[in-house]
Design a protein around this motif. Structure first.
Motif, PDB file in Angstrom:
ATOM      1  N   VAL A   1     -40.999 -60.330  20.440  1.00  0.00           N
ATOM      2  CA  VAL A   1     -39.763 -59.881  19.789  1.00  0.00           C
ATOM      3  C   VAL A   1     -39.876 -59.956  18.276  1.00  0.00           C
ATOM      4  O   VAL A   1     -39.427 -59.043  17.573  1.00  0.00           O
ATOM      5  CB  VAL A   1     -38.547 -60.683  20.306  1.00  0.00           C
TER       6      VAL A   1
ATOM      7  N   THR B   1     -34.043 -46.337  19.098  1.00  0.00           N
ATOM      8  CA  THR B   1     -34.681 -47.642  18.925  1.00  0.00           C
ATOM      9  C   THR B   1     -35.538 -47.989  20.141  1.00  0.00           C
ATOM     10  O   THR B   1     -36.683 -48.430  19.995  1.00  0.00           O
ATOM     11  CB  THR B   1     -33.628 -48.743  18.679  1.00  0.00           C
TER      12      THR B   1
ATOM     13  N   GLN C   1     -33.932 -60.115  15.229  1.00  0.00           N
ATOM     14  CA  GLN C   1     -34.459 -60.476  16.544  1.00  0.00           C
ATOM     15  C   GLN C   1     -33.395 -60.348  17.637  1.00  0.00           C
ATOM     16  O   GLN C   1     -33.705 -59.852  18.727  1.00  0.00           O
ATOM     17  CB  GLN C   1     -35.060 -61.875  16.516  1.00  0.00           C
TER      18      GLN C   1
ATOM     19  N   ILE D   1     -39.535 -48.587  20.392  1.00  0.00           N
ATOM     20  CA  ILE D   1     -40.134 -49.779  20.993  1.00  0.00           C
ATOM     21  C   ILE D   1     -41.177 -49.376  22.025  1.00  0.00           C
ATOM     22  O   ILE D   1     -42.290 -49.929  22.048  1.00  0.00           O
ATOM     23  CB  ILE D   1     -39.048 -50.679  21.617  1.00  0.00           C
TER      24      ILE D   1
ATOM     25  N   HIS E   1     -32.157 -54.832  23.144  1.00  0.00           N
ATOM     26  CA  HIS E   1     -32.867 -53.631  23.608  1.00  0.00           C
ATOM     27  C   HIS E   1     -33.904 -53.996  24.657  1.00  0.00           C
ATOM     28  O   HIS E   1     -34.058 -53.278  25.654  1.00  0.00           O
ATOM     29  CB  HIS E   1     -33.535 -52.913  22.430  1.00  0.00           C
TER      30      HIS E   1
ATOM     31  N   VAL F   1     -33.252 -56.710  18.672  1.00  0.00           N
ATOM     32  CA  VAL F   1     -34.418 -56.340  19.480  1.00  0.00           C
ATOM     33  C   VAL F   1     -34.288 -56.934  20.877  1.00  0.00           C
ATOM     34  O   VAL F   1     -34.563 -56.266  21.869  1.00  0.00           O
ATOM     35  CB  VAL F   1     -35.730 -56.796  18.802  1.00  0.00           C
TER      36      VAL F   1
ATOM     37  N   LEU G   1     -41.735 -56.982  17.028  1.00  0.00           N
ATOM     38  CA  LEU G   1     -40.914 -55.775  17.123  1.00  0.00           C
ATOM     39  C   LEU G   1     -39.814 -55.759  16.073  1.00  0.00           C
ATOM     40  O   LEU G   1     -39.516 -54.712  15.492  1.00  0.00           O
ATOM     41  CB  LEU G   1     -40.331 -55.657  18.535  1.00  0.00           C
ATOM     42  N   ALA G   2     -39.221 -56.919  15.802  1.00  0.00           N
ATOM     43  CA  ALA G   2     -38.192 -56.999  14.758  1.00  0.00           C
ATOM     44  C   ALA G   2     -38.774 -56.612  13.401  1.00  0.00           C
ATOM     45  O   ALA G   2     -38.141 -55.892  12.618  1.00  0.00           O
ATOM     46  CB  ALA G   2     -37.588 -58.402  14.713  1.00  0.00           C
TER      47      ALA G   2
END
Length: 107
Positions: free
Chosen positions: A33, A18, A44, A22, A50, A47, A36-37
């Motif tokens: 975020v 993951t 969220q 990213i 991470h 993410v 990215l989610a």
């Protein structure tokens, strides 16, 4: 020169599927975020966890714009990670599909 311990920690961070994904998205452009989610098809909070690890490991940096925090790569002094990102498949099309609608849904 980077220490073996620091290099191992950074490679461990990048070794997670993951987080590596990213990093490949952030290679294309900075993202928040919620973007990215959407790209990862995950929550969220997941993410954010991470991103916290990547930020603590100094692989990404954040900048605030209003209520949004955008993340970008912070690997200028890490040529070994730059080389790693060069061999990853391009995520340009996928990142381009994330539009203003995604951000609007996150508000």
């Amino acid at each position: 020169m980077v220490s073996i311990e620091k290099l191992a920690d950074e490679l461990k961070l990048a070794g997670d599927k993951t987080r590596l994904t990213i990093l490949s998205f952030l290679k294309e452009r900075e993202c928040c975020v919620c973007e990215l989610a959407e790209l990862l098809q995950t929550s969220q909070p997941n993410v954010s966890q991470h991103m916290r690890k990547l930020k603590d490991g100094r692989l990404v940096k954040e900048s605030r714009r209003g209520q949004w925090i955008y993340y970008s790569l912070e690997i200028q002094d890490k040529p070994y990670l730059q080389d790693l990102l060069q061999v990853l498949p391009s995520q340009k099309e996928k990142v381009a599909q994330v539009s203003a609608e995604t951000i609007n849904r996150c508000q």
